[in-house]
Design a protein around this motif. Structure first.
Motif, PDB file in Angstrom:
ATOM      1  N   ARG A 395       0.825  -1.213   0.000  1.00 48.56           N
ATOM      2  CA  ARG A 395       0.000   0.000   0.000  1.00 48.56           C
ATOM      3  C   ARG A 395       0.857   1.260   0.000  1.00 48.56           C
ATOM      4  O   ARG A 395       0.603   2.211  -0.751  1.00 48.56           O
ATOM      5  CB  ARG A 395      -0.915  -0.007   1.223  1.00 48.56           C
ATOM      6  CG  ARG A 395      -1.763   1.241   1.402  1.00 48.56           C
ATOM      7  CD  ARG A 395      -2.156   1.398   2.858  1.00 48.56           C
ATOM      8  NE  ARG A 395      -0.983   1.500   3.716  1.00 48.56           N
ATOM      9  CZ  ARG A 395      -1.004   1.260   5.031  1.00 48.56           C
ATOM     10  NH1 ARG A 395      -2.113   0.869   5.624  1.00 48.56           N
ATOM     11  NH2 ARG A 395       0.099   1.391   5.746  1.00 48.56           N
ATOM     12  N   ASP A 396       1.906   1.255   0.830  1.00 52.54           N
ATOM     13  CA  ASP A 396       2.749   2.444   0.944  1.00 52.54           C
ATOM     14  C   ASP A 396       3.542   2.721  -0.334  1.00 52.54           C
ATOM     15  O   ASP A 396       3.893   3.874  -0.610  1.00 52.54           O
ATOM     16  CB  ASP A 396       3.703   2.287   2.137  1.00 52.54           C
ATOM     17  CG  ASP A 396       2.971   2.307   3.476  1.00 52.54           C
ATOM     18  OD1 ASP A 396       1.778   2.701   3.487  1.00 52.54           O
ATOM     19  OD2 ASP A 396       3.569   1.913   4.494  1.00 52.54           O
ATOM     20  N   LEU A 397       3.834   1.670  -1.104  1.00 51.46           N
ATOM     21  CA  LEU A 397       4.474   1.874  -2.411  1.00 51.46           C
ATOM     22  C   LEU A 397       3.495   2.470  -3.413  1.00 51.46           C
ATOM     23  O   LEU A 397       3.863   3.287  -4.266  1.00 51.46           O
ATOM     24  CB  LEU A 397       5.029   0.551  -2.942  1.00 51.46           C
ATOM     25  CG  LEU A 397       6.284   0.000  -2.258  1.00 51.46           C
ATOM     26  CD1 LEU A 397       6.584  -1.405  -2.755  1.00 51.46           C
ATOM     27  CD2 LEU A 397       7.486   0.915  -2.513  1.00 51.46           C
ATOM     28  N   LEU A 398       2.230   2.069  -3.313  1.00 46.85           N
ATOM     29  CA  LEU A 398       1.210   2.546  -4.248  1.00 46.85           C
ATOM     30  C   LEU A 398       0.773   3.980  -3.962  1.00 46.85           C
ATOM     31  O   LEU A 398       0.410   4.715  -4.888  1.00 46.85           O
ATOM     32  CB  LEU A 398      -0.015   1.628  -4.200  1.00 46.85           C
ATOM     33  CG  LEU A 398       0.085   0.290  -4.925  1.00 46.85           C
ATOM     34  CD1 LEU A 398      -1.159  -0.544  -4.655  1.00 46.85           C
ATOM     35  CD2 LEU A 398       0.258   0.509  -6.426  1.00 46.85           C
ATOM     36  N   ILE A 399       0.778   4.375  -2.691  1.00 49.63           N
ATOM     37  CA  ILE A 399       0.250   5.698  -2.330  1.00 49.63           C
ATOM     38  C   ILE A 399       0.870   6.823  -3.163  1.00 49.63           C
ATOM     39  O   ILE A 399       0.149   7.570  -3.836  1.00 49.63           O
ATOM     40  CB  ILE A 399       0.410   5.968  -0.817  1.00 49.63           C
ATOM     41  CG1 ILE A 399      -0.569   5.104  -0.024  1.00 49.63           C
ATOM     42  CG2 ILE A 399       0.156   7.445  -0.497  1.00 49.63           C
ATOM     43  CD1 ILE A 399      -0.380   5.178   1.483  1.00 49.63           C
ATOM     44  N   GLY A 405      -0.045  10.554  -9.717  1.00 48.50           N
ATOM     45  CA  GLY A 405      -0.311  10.281 -11.121  1.00 48.50           C
ATOM     46  C   GLY A 405       0.797   9.542 -11.836  1.00 48.50           C
ATOM     47  O   GLY A 405       0.740   9.368 -13.060  1.00 48.50           O
ATOM     48  N   LYS A 406       1.815   9.081 -11.113  1.00 50.41           N
ATOM     49  CA  LYS A 406       2.910   8.341 -11.755  1.00 50.41           C
ATOM     50  C   LYS A 406       2.423   6.990 -12.285  1.00 50.41           C
ATOM     51  O   LYS A 406       2.983   6.457 -13.237  1.00 50.41           O
ATOM     52  CB  LYS A 406       4.053   8.138 -10.758  1.00 50.41           C
ATOM     53  CG  LYS A 406       4.783   9.425 -10.403  1.00 50.41           C
ATOM     54  CD  LYS A 406       5.892   9.170  -9.407  1.00 50.41           C
ATOM     55  CE  LYS A 406       6.611  10.466  -9.050  1.00 50.41           C
ATOM     56  NZ  LYS A 406       7.677  10.240  -8.042  1.00 50.41           N
ATOM     57  N   ARG A 407       1.414   6.441 -11.643  1.00 49.95           N
ATOM     58  CA  ARG A 407       0.802   5.206 -12.146  1.00 49.95           C
ATOM     59  C   ARG A 407      -0.619   5.543 -12.589  1.00 49.95           C
ATOM     60  O   ARG A 407      -1.426   6.052 -11.814  1.00 49.95           O
ATOM     61  CB  ARG A 407       0.774   4.122 -11.071  1.00 49.95           C
ATOM     62  CG  ARG A 407       0.023   2.872 -11.520  1.00 49.95           C
ATOM     63  CD  ARG A 407       0.132   1.745 -10.530  1.00 49.95           C
ATOM     64  NE  ARG A 407       1.480   1.195 -10.479  1.00 49.95           N
ATOM     65  CZ  ARG A 407       1.795   0.022  -9.933  1.00 49.95           C
ATOM     66  NH1 ARG A 407       0.839  -0.725  -9.406  1.00 49.95           N
ATOM     67  NH2 ARG A 407       3.038  -0.391  -9.913  1.00 49.95           N
ATOM     68  N   GLU A 408      -0.918   5.257 -13.841  1.00 49.51           N
ATOM     69  CA  GLU A 408      -2.217   5.611 -14.397  1.00 49.51           C
ATOM     70  C   GLU A 408      -3.285   4.589 -14.024  1.00 49.51           C
ATOM     71  O   GLU A 408      -3.015   3.396 -13.897  1.00 49.51           O
ATOM     72  CB  GLU A 408      -2.129   5.722 -15.920  1.00 49.51           C
ATOM     73  CG  GLU A 408      -1.258   6.878 -16.395  1.00 49.51           C
ATOM     74  CD  GLU A 408      -1.361   7.089 -17.890  1.00 49.51           C
ATOM     75  OE1 GLU A 408      -2.147   6.361 -18.540  1.00 49.51           O
ATOM     76  OE2 GLU A 408      -0.667   7.971 -18.409  1.00 49.51           O
ATOM     77  N   LEU A 409      -4.475   5.084 -13.858  1.00 45.48           N
ATOM     78  CA  LEU A 409      -5.629   4.216 -13.647  1.00 45.48           C
ATOM     79  C   LEU A 409      -6.271   3.912 -14.988  1.00 45.48           C
ATOM     80  O   LEU A 409      -6.203   4.711 -15.922  1.00 45.48           O
ATOM     81  CB  LEU A 409      -6.648   4.917 -12.751  1.00 45.48           C
ATOM     82  CG  LEU A 409      -6.225   5.204 -11.304  1.00 45.48           C
ATOM     83  CD1 LEU A 409      -7.306   6.029 -10.633  1.00 45.48           C
ATOM     84  CD2 LEU A 409      -5.997   3.926 -10.541  1.00 45.48           C
ATOM     85  N   LYS A 410      -6.923   2.761 -15.070  1.00 45.22           N
ATOM     86  CA  LYS A 410      -7.676   2.450 -16.277  1.00 45.22           C
ATOM     87  C   LYS A 410      -8.839   3.429 -16.397  1.00 45.22           C
ATOM     88  O   LYS A 410      -9.367   3.924 -15.404  1.00 45.22           O
ATOM     89  CB  LYS A 410      -8.201   1.018 -16.228  1.00 45.22           C
ATOM     90  CG  LYS A 410      -7.098  -0.032 -16.300  1.00 45.22           C
ATOM     91  CD  LYS A 410      -7.703  -1.419 -16.278  1.00 45.22           C
ATOM     92  CE  LYS A 410      -6.601  -2.486 -16.362  1.00 45.22           C
ATOM     93  NZ  LYS A 410      -7.177  -3.847 -16.335  1.00 45.22           N
ATOM     94  N   LYS A 411      -9.230   3.690 -17.616  1.00 46.97           N
ATOM     95  CA  LYS A 411     -10.307   4.638 -17.843  1.00 46.97           C
ATOM     96  C   LYS A 411     -11.595   4.150 -17.195  1.00 46.97           C
ATOM     97  O   LYS A 411     -11.868   2.956 -17.126  1.00 46.97           O
ATOM     98  CB  LYS A 411     -10.528   4.845 -19.338  1.00 46.97           C
ATOM     99  CG  LYS A 411      -9.386   5.584 -20.025  1.00 46.97           C
ATOM    100  CD  LYS A 411      -9.707   5.799 -21.491  1.00 46.97           C
ATOM    101  CE  LYS A 411      -8.576   6.555 -22.196  1.00 46.97           C
ATOM    102  NZ  LYS A 411      -8.878   6.776 -23.627  1.00 46.97           N
ATOM    103  N   LEU A 412     -12.373   5.130 -16.726  1.00 43.94           N
ATOM    104  CA  LEU A 412     -13.666   4.800 -16.127  1.00 43.94           C
ATOM    105  C   LEU A 412     -14.593   4.197 -17.184  1.00 43.94           C
ATOM    106  O   LEU A 412     -14.617   4.643 -18.330  1.00 43.94           O
ATOM    107  CB  LEU A 412     -14.319   6.063 -15.557  1.00 43.94           C
ATOM    108  CG  LEU A 412     -13.650   6.657 -14.304  1.00 43.94           C
ATOM    109  CD1 LEU A 412     -14.206   8.041 -14.045  1.00 43.94           C
ATOM    110  CD2 LEU A 412     -13.896   5.772 -13.104  1.00 43.94           C
TER     111      LEU A 412
END
Length: 413
Positions: A395-399, A405-412
């Motif tokens: 979790r702490d690596l992902l925060i 915004g360094k890791r993108e989320l998939k589009k809604l």
């Protein structure tokens, strides 16, 4: 998710900050009367604060889901209020103005180094409301905030469920300890027939209720089973009092051994290793009982690796290796924290005072049988704790990756 979706804001634009103010001590109690009162980081848990003190009068109040943020040494530690609470001067409440408290919590965690540096760059400084309000962040649109918070909160939910499992195991251990060593209802089958005569089918019944012989211990404990004695701690365990190395040996880069000064980095059952030291005089070994000897007196953890002891802690090791039994003996004796701290919350306890504490000690056969049963509970608690450490690290690596915004989320969809 790209930087184009982000906008610069000040903390004061997106959150209300309520600085704590301690009420007079005459309003405090430890019986649950009034609001839970949190003075500083010593009251913090993994994510939610630990209730040990209450107040019938509150100057400043945190609402449910407010972020509790330490504004005095060490600056930047955080918890989340899980109910309405009174705030002491060591904490403030940070309340989202746009109903995105979960995201705000992770946003602050991702930027904690920046915040600490604004407090003059030292973990031992304080930070005030004007400084906090002016801190700038880049934040995404609200739908993205909600998605990020949902992903990261899932890790917190798993950790919280694991903590409930640990608590359930501990409660089971406490109940069995009370049955055997307070009510003296351990199985008759563990005794010689002359001590506790058993009829057919009664060998698993409790000792005392099945007519087990009792003798006067000659102490405040009164009557105890035949063969049981009352001994001082120094007769059954080795005690090591902590001694802090000089601060120039401290580091946060995992160099040397984990260093624990007091209860600041205590977890629910096992300490959280945050500060290290390349030098140390007093050590606790894996499995040792860690007992706080300075305010607040009486808090306990279990060392899950070799650590350096600061002056606020002691390590206690049973001479026969019955660490689970030892923990439960102390847990029963110190149901109220600070009770041997010379009668006041901010007192300390000496080595002599600890060594002269008395405990009821069972026969070796009963103790070993109990330890065999209960040690399995403690081993399971440690396994769950290791799982939580892995979840926390992930979790702490992902925060920072998700929040910035360094890791993108998939589009809604």
């Amino acid at each position: 998710m790209t930087m184009a979706t982000f906008q610069k804001v000040k903390l004061g634009d997106i959150a209300e900050i309520i600085m704590g103010q301690s009420p007079e001590s005459k309003y405090y109690n430890e019986t649950g009367n009034g609001l839970p009162f949190f003075q500083g980081v010593k009251d913090f848990g993994e994510k939610y604060p630990i209730e040990t003190k209450w107040t019938t009068y509150a100057n400043k109040v945190a609402n449910t889901k407010d972020i509790l943020f330490s504004v005095r040494a060490p600056v930047g530690e955080m918890n989340v209020a899980n109910k309405k609470s009174a705030l002491g001067r060591g904490v403030c409440a940070i309340r989202s103005k746009i109903n995105q408290g979960d995201f705000l919590y992770f946003l602050l965690r991702a930027n904690i180094k920046k915040i600490i540096n604004l407090g003059n760059g030292s973990v031992y400084d304080a930070i005030n409301k004007p400084i906090l309000e002016k801190i700038e962040f880049f934040v995404p649109d609200i739908p993205i905030q909600a998605r990020i918070a949902s992903i990261l909160s899932a890790y917190d939910d798993l950790i919280e469920n694991n903590e409930k499992r640990i608590k359930a195991l501990e409660e089971m251990a406490q109940l069995l300890y009370t049955e055997w060593f307070v009510k003296f209802e351990f199985p008759v089958s563990l005794c010689h027939p002359e001590v506790a005569p058993a009829t057919e089918g009664s060998r698993l019944l409790g000792y005392k209720s099945n007519g087990g012989k009792m003798v006067d211990s000659g102490t405040e404990y009164g009557m105890v089973p035949v063969g049981w004695v009352v001994k001082k701690l120094k007769e059954i365990a080795n005690l090591i009092m902590g001694q802090s190395p000089t601060s120039d040996n401290y580091n946060f880069e995992n160099q040397g051994f984990p260093f624990h000064q007091g209860v600041t980095d205590f977890g629910y059952k096992y300490p959280i290793n945050r500060v290290y030291s390349i030098a140390g005089n007093k050590f606790a070994e894996n499995g040792d009982l860690l007992f706080s000897v300075r305010a607040p007196v009486g808090y306990m953890n279990i060392a899950n690796k070799k650590i350096i002891l600061g002056r606020g802690l002691s390590a206690i090791r049973h001479k026969k290796g019955w660490q689970s039994l030892l923990y439960l003996m102390f847990d029963k004796k110190f149901t109220e924290k600070d009770m041997i701290g010379n009668g006041a919350i901010y007192k300390s306890v000496t080595k002599a005072e600890l060594e002269n504490l008395s405990f009821v000690v069972p026969t070796e056969y009963v103790a070993e049988y109990f330890e065999d049963i209960i040690s399995a509970y403690f081993q399971e608690m440690e396994k769950i704790t290791v799982s939580n450490i892995i979840l926390s690290k992930t979790r702490d690596l992902l925060i920072p990756q998700l929040v910035t915004g360094k890791r993108e989320l998939k589009k809604l969809t």
